[in-house]
Design a protein around this motif. Structure first.
Motif, mmCIF file in Angstrom:
data_model
loop_
_atom_site.group_PDB
_atom_site.id
_atom_site.type_symbol
_atom_site.label_atom_id
_atom_site.label_comp_id
_atom_site.label_asym_id
_atom_site.label_seq_id
_atom_site.Cartn_x
_atom_site.Cartn_y
_atom_site.Cartn_z
ATOM 1 N N ALA A 198 0.732 -1.127 -0.052
ATOM 2 C CA ALA A 198 -0.125 0.104 0.029
ATOM 3 C C ALA A 198 0.727 1.348 0.010
ATOM 4 N N GLY A 199 1.915 1.303 0.685
ATOM 5 C CA GLY A 199 2.861 2.214 0.878
ATOM 6 C C GLY A 199 3.500 2.507 -0.501
ATOM 7 N N ILE A 200 4.104 1.495 -1.307
ATOM 8 C CA ILE A 200 4.687 1.638 -2.429
ATOM 9 C C ILE A 200 4.020 1.976 -3.554
ATOM 10 N N LEU A 201 2.317 1.842 -3.523
ATOM 11 C CA LEU A 201 1.623 2.074 -4.691
ATOM 12 C C LEU A 201 0.578 3.253 -4.283
ATOM 13 N N ASP A 202 1.030 3.782 -3.101
ATOM 14 C CA ASP A 202 0.176 4.862 -2.712
ATOM 15 C C ASP A 202 -1.323 4.627 -2.734
ATOM 16 N N LEU A 203 -1.513 3.671 -2.206
ATOM 17 C CA LEU A 203 -3.158 2.966 -1.976
ATOM 18 C C LEU A 203 -3.328 2.503 -0.707
ATOM 19 N N ASP A 204 -4.633 2.636 -0.347
ATOM 20 C CA ASP A 204 -4.946 2.007 0.934
ATOM 21 C C ASP A 204 -4.904 0.546 1.135
ATOM 22 N N VAL A 205 -4.879 -0.140 2.478
ATOM 23 C CA VAL A 205 -4.649 -1.513 2.450
ATOM 24 C C VAL A 205 -6.035 -2.202 1.988
ATOM 25 N N GLY A 206 -7.222 -1.618 2.257
ATOM 26 C CA GLY A 206 -8.298 -2.286 1.682
ATOM 27 C C GLY A 206 -8.125 -2.390 0.179
ATOM 28 N N THR A 207 -7.858 -1.421 -0.538
ATOM 29 C CA THR A 207 -7.778 -1.223 -2.085
ATOM 30 C C THR A 207 -6.639 -2.471 -2.572
ATOM 31 N N VAL A 208 -5.603 -2.457 -1.772
ATOM 32 C CA VAL A 208 -4.662 -3.544 -2.167
ATOM 33 C C VAL A 208 -5.306 -4.901 -1.885
ATOM 34 N N LYS A 209 -6.065 -5.101 -0.771
ATOM 35 C CA LYS A 209 -6.650 -6.394 -0.604
ATOM 36 C C LYS A 209 -7.643 -6.683 -1.773
ATOM 37 N N VAL A 210 -8.194 -5.738 -2.333
ATOM 38 C CA VAL A 210 -9.382 -5.953 -3.558
ATOM 39 C C VAL A 210 -8.611 -6.358 -4.621
ATOM 40 N N HIS A 211 -7.378 -5.481 -4.867
ATOM 41 C CA HIS A 211 -6.641 -5.927 -6.173
ATOM 42 C C HIS A 211 -5.995 -7.249 -6.114
ATOM 43 N N LEU A 212 -5.715 -7.560 -4.894
ATOM 44 C CA LEU A 212 -4.934 -8.814 -4.624
ATOM 45 C C LEU A 212 -5.943 -10.002 -4.875
ATOM 46 N N PHE A 213 -7.157 -9.753 -4.172
ATOM 47 C CA PHE A 213 -8.270 -10.746 -4.237
ATOM 48 C C PHE A 213 -8.757 -11.220 -5.914
ATOM 49 N N ARG A 214 -8.802 -9.984 -6.607
ATOM 50 C CA ARG A 214 -9.327 -10.060 -8.010
ATOM 51 C C ARG A 214 -8.056 -10.812 -8.766
ATOM 52 N N ALA A 215 -6.691 -10.420 -8.171
ATOM 53 C CA ALA A 215 -5.808 -11.276 -9.206
ATOM 54 C C ALA A 215 -5.672 -12.538 -8.683
ATOM 55 N N ILE A 216 -5.894 -13.092 -7.719
ATOM 56 C CA ILE A 216 -5.785 -14.601 -7.388
ATOM 57 C C ILE A 216 -6.979 -15.162 -7.957
ATOM 58 N N GLU A 217 -8.036 -14.633 -7.896
ATOM 59 C CA GLU A 217 -9.261 -15.094 -8.621
ATOM 60 C C GLU A 217 -8.994 -15.416 -10.270
ATOM 61 N N LYS A 218 -8.416 -14.462 -10.761
ATOM 62 C CA LYS A 218 -8.094 -14.454 -12.267
ATOM 63 C C LYS A 218 -7.191 -15.611 -12.520
ATOM 64 N N LEU A 219 -6.165 -15.863 -11.408
ATOM 65 C CA LEU A 219 -5.162 -16.714 -11.596
ATOM 66 C C LEU A 219 -5.122 -18.052 -10.794
ATOM 67 N N ARG A 220 -6.598 -18.419 -10.633
ATOM 68 C CA ARG A 220 -6.898 -19.443 -9.760
ATOM 69 C C ARG A 220 -6.347 -20.774 -10.373
ATOM 70 N N GLU A 221 -6.457 -20.786 -11.775
ATOM 71 C CA GLU A 221 -5.919 -22.238 -12.263
ATOM 72 C C GLU A 221 -4.617 -22.485 -12.016
ATOM 73 N N LEU A 278 -2.301 -21.041 -9.933
ATOM 74 C CA LEU A 278 -2.047 -20.873 -8.454
ATOM 75 C C LEU A 278 -2.481 -22.507 -8.216
ATOM 76 N N HIS A 279 -3.512 -23.067 -8.362
ATOM 77 C CA HIS A 279 -3.959 -24.528 -8.149
ATOM 78 C C HIS A 279 -2.880 -25.356 -8.400
ATOM 79 N N ASP A 280 -2.441 -25.310 -9.667
ATOM 80 C CA ASP A 280 -1.244 -26.201 -10.108
ATOM 81 C C ASP A 280 -0.015 -25.938 -9.507
ATOM 82 N N LEU A 281 0.087 -24.667 -8.989
ATOM 83 C CA LEU A 281 1.454 -24.330 -8.415
ATOM 84 C C LEU A 281 1.442 -24.921 -6.885
ATOM 85 N N TYR A 282 0.256 -24.779 -6.217
ATOM 86 C CA TYR A 282 0.331 -25.295 -4.873
ATOM 87 C C TYR A 282 -0.242 -26.610 -4.537
#
Lengths: 134, 197
Positions: free
Chosen positions: B161-184, B186-190
């Motif tokens: 959040a500090g690096i991108l000048d965003l608040d933590v909540g926004t970072v969480k939303v971006h990360l959540f959506r990224a994980i959703e899009k990379l679901r397949e 990440l599944h294979d990865l882990y």
């Protein structure tokens, strides 16, 4: 007792889910968590970057620091502005092109009008006369 | 004499600061280059972005009135991420550009020697890692930046959040959506070989 699923573990791995009381008591989920931590460390390990490449990159940075390249931004703006002016001129100039102006002066106009008035037949018939002239 | 001493002092200072900067650059260079590579997916662009990052950092540090930095690593990461985001935005206008040959990339980026009992795992990790990197194209620019900082640099959400000048909540939303899009991926990865155990 409900075990954590893939979704829970993934969210936890990326900091979107906190550990809960279930993890403290469930050995199975704790083992899975440790396995994932190990898997993640292996997967995100930074690849080696060749030392020659990094050294060349450092040399380039030092060169650019010591001899900053010219800033071509004003030149780019000037070129863009010139191009824009050419395009605008091309689009707008045809509208300003004037229709050819007849150069008849007043004297000629009056004499033509006088001739028309004195003539007994309409001027439009003159081309027909020319058809029968030898 | 006084003027000469002043000049000498200035040049010595510059030399010292150049040396310090070079040492710092050497320590951070690989990390910054890999971050740029992961965000831009292109060795040549990552090279230019890394150079730009350090040049911007040098210029900023040498600007009159520049303040001491609390966390130079994060500050440098911020410059690198913004440089990459600028490049990604302008890339939309450079669709004719070709990517460099795969062999060139491999010459520059060599994977750690995969000898030993878990060589197969390392090969698999490299393969799935490559798949995951290609899948980053599915993400928006902000999602990509957030995911790269979390996944590859293991940074905390507050740090991101500090690096991108965003608040933590926004970072969480971006990360959540990224994980959703990379679901397949990440599944294979882990979880691909969970059944084996």
């Amino acid at each position: 007792m409900k075990h954590w699923n893939e979704d829970d573990f993934q969210k936890w791995l990326y900091g979107l889910k906190e550990e809960d009381s279930h993890l403290e008591t469930c050995g199975e989920c704790r083992v899975e968590m440790e396995r994932l931590c190990l898997a993640r460390q292996g997967v995100i390990a930074a690849p080696e970057v060749s030392e020659e490449f990094l050294a060349a990159q450092r040399r380039n940075i030092h060169t650019r620091l010591n001899h900053p390249s010219r800033n071509f931004v004003p030149l780019r703006w000037a070129l863009s502005a010139t191009m824009l002016a050419v395009v605008v001129a091309g689009l707008t100039l045809p509208h300003f092109r004037k229709s050819p102006v007849s150069l008849t002066n007043d004297e000629q106009l009056y004499s033509d009008l006088a001739a028309m008035e004195q003539s007994s037949e309409p001027k439009a018939i003159q081309p027909l006369h020319k058809l029968f002239e030898k | 004499m006084g003027a000469m001493a002043d000049r000498l002092e200035v040049s010595l200072d510059r030399e010292t600061s150049t040396r310090e900067f070079s040492a710092w650059m050497t320590s951070e260079q690989k990390r910054i280059f890999l971050l740029c590579k992961r965000m831009l997916q292109d060795i040549s662009e990552a090279d230019s972005a890394t150079q730009d990052t350090f040049i911007k950092a040098w210029q900023s540090l040498n600007r009159p009135g520049s303040k001491d930095l609390d966390n130079p690593g994060s500050w440098l990461t911020r410059i690198a991420v913004n440089t990459c985001l600028d490049r990604l935005r302008s890339r939309r206008w450079q669709f004719w550009k070709k990517r460099p040959a795969q062999e060139d990339e491999e010459n520059i980026l060599r994977l750690a020697a995969s000898s030993g009992p878990n060589a197969e795992d390392q090969i698999f990790a490299a393969e799935i890692g490559g798949r995951l990197q290609s899948a980053l194209d599915k993400l928006s620019l902000r999602q990509r930046a957030v995911f790269a900082l979390r996944h590859y640099e293991d940074r905390s959400l507050a740090d991101i959040a500090g690096i991108l000048d965003l608040d933590v909540g926004t970072v969480k939303v971006h990360l959540f959506r990224a994980i959703e899009k990379l679901r397949e991926e990440l599944h294979d990865l882990y979880f691909r070989d969970r059944g084996k155990q």
